[in-house]
Design a protein around this motif. Structure first.
Motif, PDB file in Angstrom:
ATOM      1  N   GLU A  11      -6.936  56.146  22.756  1.00  0.00           N
ATOM      2  CA  GLU A  11      -5.614  55.548  22.916  1.00  0.00           C
ATOM      3  C   GLU A  11      -5.566  54.275  22.091  1.00  0.00           C
ATOM      4  N   VAL A  12      -4.439  54.027  21.466  1.00  0.00           N
ATOM      5  CA  VAL A  12      -4.251  52.759  20.761  1.00  0.00           C
ATOM      6  C   VAL A  12      -4.269  51.658  21.813  1.00  0.00           C
ATOM      7  N   GLY A  13      -5.100  50.650  21.594  1.00  0.00           N
ATOM      8  CA  GLY A  13      -5.208  49.531  22.518  1.00  0.00           C
ATOM      9  C   GLY A  13      -6.404  49.608  23.449  1.00  0.00           C
ATOM     10  N   TRP A  46     -15.373  63.972  17.179  1.00  0.00           N
ATOM     11  CA  TRP A  46     -15.854  64.077  18.550  1.00  0.00           C
ATOM     12  C   TRP A  46     -17.232  64.725  18.614  1.00  0.00           C
ATOM     13  N   GLU A  47     -17.529  65.638  17.685  1.00  0.00           N
ATOM     14  CA  GLU A  47     -18.814  66.350  17.698  1.00  0.00           C
ATOM     15  C   GLU A  47     -19.983  65.408  17.413  1.00  0.00           C
ATOM     16  N   ARG A  48     -19.749  64.371  16.612  1.00  0.00           N
ATOM     17  CA  ARG A  48     -20.820  63.448  16.231  1.00  0.00           C
ATOM     18  C   ARG A  48     -20.829  62.176  17.070  1.00  0.00           C
ATOM     19  N   LEU A  49     -19.939  62.085  18.060  1.00  0.00           N
ATOM     20  CA  LEU A  49     -19.835  60.889  18.892  1.00  0.00           C
ATOM     21  C   LEU A  49     -21.087  60.718  19.751  1.00  0.00           C
ATOM     22  N   HIS A  50     -21.678  59.538  19.688  1.00  0.00           N
ATOM     23  CA  HIS A  50     -22.871  59.232  20.470  1.00  0.00           C
ATOM     24  C   HIS A  50     -22.513  59.262  21.961  1.00  0.00           C
ATOM     25  N   PRO A  51     -23.356  59.850  22.795  1.00  0.00           N
ATOM     26  CA  PRO A  51     -23.022  59.961  24.223  1.00  0.00           C
ATOM     27  C   PRO A  51     -22.961  58.623  24.961  1.00  0.00           C
ATOM     28  N   ASP A  52     -23.518  57.557  24.367  1.00  0.00           N
ATOM     29  CA  ASP A  52     -23.513  56.247  25.021  1.00  0.00           C
ATOM     30  C   ASP A  52     -22.274  55.413  24.706  1.00  0.00           C
ATOM     31  N   VAL A  53     -21.321  55.938  23.920  1.00  0.00           N
ATOM     32  CA  VAL A  53     -20.081  55.208  23.652  1.00  0.00           C
ATOM     33  C   VAL A  53     -19.245  55.258  24.927  1.00  0.00           C
ATOM     34  N   MET A  54     -18.853  54.073  25.407  1.00  0.00           N
ATOM     35  CA  MET A  54     -18.166  53.962  26.691  1.00  0.00           C
ATOM     36  C   MET A  54     -16.765  53.394  26.532  1.00  0.00           C
ATOM     37  N   VAL A  55     -15.896  53.765  27.465  1.00  0.00           N
ATOM     38  CA  VAL A  55     -14.562  53.169  27.558  1.00  0.00           C
ATOM     39  C   VAL A  55     -14.698  51.961  28.470  1.00  0.00           C
ATOM     40  N   LYS A  56     -14.453  50.775  27.921  1.00  0.00           N
ATOM     41  CA  LYS A  56     -14.496  49.563  28.738  1.00  0.00           C
ATOM     42  C   LYS A  56     -13.156  49.334  29.418  1.00  0.00           C
ATOM     43  N   GLU A  57     -12.072  49.603  28.656  1.00  0.00           N
ATOM     44  CA  GLU A  57     -10.734  49.330  29.167  1.00  0.00           C
ATOM     45  C   GLU A  57      -9.748  50.272  28.490  1.00  0.00           C
ATOM     46  N   THR A  58      -8.977  50.995  29.275  1.00  0.00           N
ATOM     47  CA  THR A  58      -7.967  51.872  28.691  1.00  0.00           C
ATOM     48  C   THR A  58      -6.794  51.033  28.209  1.00  0.00           C
ATOM     49  N   ALA A  59      -5.921  51.642  27.435  1.00  0.00           N
ATOM     50  CA  ALA A  59      -4.754  50.924  26.921  1.00  0.00           C
ATOM     51  C   ALA A  59      -3.871  50.434  28.070  1.00  0.00           C
ATOM     52  N   ALA A  60      -3.706  51.245  29.101  1.00  0.00           N
ATOM     53  CA  ALA A  60      -2.874  50.850  30.245  1.00  0.00           C
ATOM     54  C   ALA A  60      -3.493  49.669  30.994  1.00  0.00           C
ATOM     55  N   GLU A  61      -4.807  49.694  31.173  1.00  0.00           N
ATOM     56  CA  GLU A  61      -5.486  48.577  31.843  1.00  0.00           C
ATOM     57  C   GLU A  61      -5.369  47.300  31.022  1.00  0.00           C
ATOM     58  N   ARG A  62      -5.473  47.435  29.701  1.00  0.00           N
ATOM     59  CA  ARG A  62      -5.359  46.269  28.820  1.00  0.00           C
ATOM     60  C   ARG A  62      -3.957  45.675  28.895  1.00  0.00           C
ATOM     61  N   GLU A  64      -1.838  45.924  31.350  1.00  0.00           N
ATOM     62  CA  GLU A  64      -1.672  45.318  32.669  1.00  0.00           C
ATOM     63  C   GLU A  64      -2.341  43.945  32.728  1.00  0.00           C
ATOM     64  N   ARG A  65      -3.553  43.852  32.173  1.00  0.00           N
ATOM     65  CA  ARG A  65      -4.279  42.580  32.175  1.00  0.00           C
ATOM     66  C   ARG A  65      -3.548  41.528  31.350  1.00  0.00           C
ATOM     67  N   LEU A  66      -3.081  41.912  30.170  1.00  0.00           N
ATOM     68  CA  LEU A  66      -2.386  40.954  29.313  1.00  0.00           C
ATOM     69  C   LEU A  66      -1.046  40.525  29.901  1.00  0.00           C
ATOM     70  N   ASN A  67      -0.325  41.441  30.503  1.00  0.00           N
ATOM     71  CA  ASN A  67       0.962  41.095  31.106  1.00  0.00           C
ATOM     72  C   ASN A  67       0.792  40.243  32.355  1.00  0.00           C
ATOM     73  N   ALA A  68      -0.317  40.388  33.041  1.00  0.00           N
ATOM     74  CA  ALA A  68      -0.561  39.592  34.239  1.00  0.00           C
ATOM     75  C   ALA A  68      -0.788  38.124  33.895  1.00  0.00           C
ATOM     76  N   LYS A  69      -1.234  37.842  32.675  1.00  0.00           N
ATOM     77  CA  LYS A  69      -1.500  36.475  32.264  1.00  0.00           C
ATOM     78  C   LYS A  69      -0.249  35.745  31.786  1.00  0.00           C
ATOM     79  N   VAL A  70       0.826  36.478  31.565  1.00  0.00           N
ATOM     80  CA  VAL A  70       2.056  35.850  31.107  1.00  0.00           C
ATOM     81  C   VAL A  70       2.685  35.129  32.291  1.00  0.00           C
ATOM     82  N   VAL A  71       2.855  33.838  32.151  1.00  0.00           N
ATOM     83  CA  VAL A  71       3.429  33.036  33.231  1.00  0.00           C
ATOM     84  C   VAL A  71       4.906  32.855  32.956  1.00  0.00           C
TER      85      VAL A  71
END
Length: 79
Positions: A11-13, A46-62, A64-71
């Motif tokens: 996902e972008v983001g 996808w066939e050559r992707l290392h199995p240890d590559v992890m998703v730290k944060e999805t685009a939706a989570e990112r 949400e986090r960025l919008n939560a910081k907007v005061v």
């Protein structure tokens, strides 16, 4: 964190962590598997992707986090 292969799509983001622990943000996804990550373009395979590559944060989570910081300023009552 969840393995990217298990998550199943890019996902972008989204923030991913490679097998060396380096974080990267997906900036764009083009036709034919052309992906831009941290300013570098490459063909995604996808066939050559290392199995240890992890998703730290999805685009939706990112988003949400960025919008939560907007005061929002308090609304002023106009008399």
């Amino acid at each position: 964190m969840i393995p990217l292969k298990e998550y199943g799509h890019l996902e972008v983001g989204m923030t991913i962590i490679d097998s060396n622990g380096i974080e990267a943000t997906v900036e764009s996804i083009g036709e034919g598997g052309l992906v831009k990550v941290n300013g570098q373009m490459f063909m995604w395979d996808w066939e050559r992707l290392h199995p240890d590559v992890m998703v730290k944060e999805t685009a939706a989570e990112r988003d949400e986090r960025l919008n939560a910081k907007v005061v929002q300023p308090p609304e002023q009552a106009w008399w």
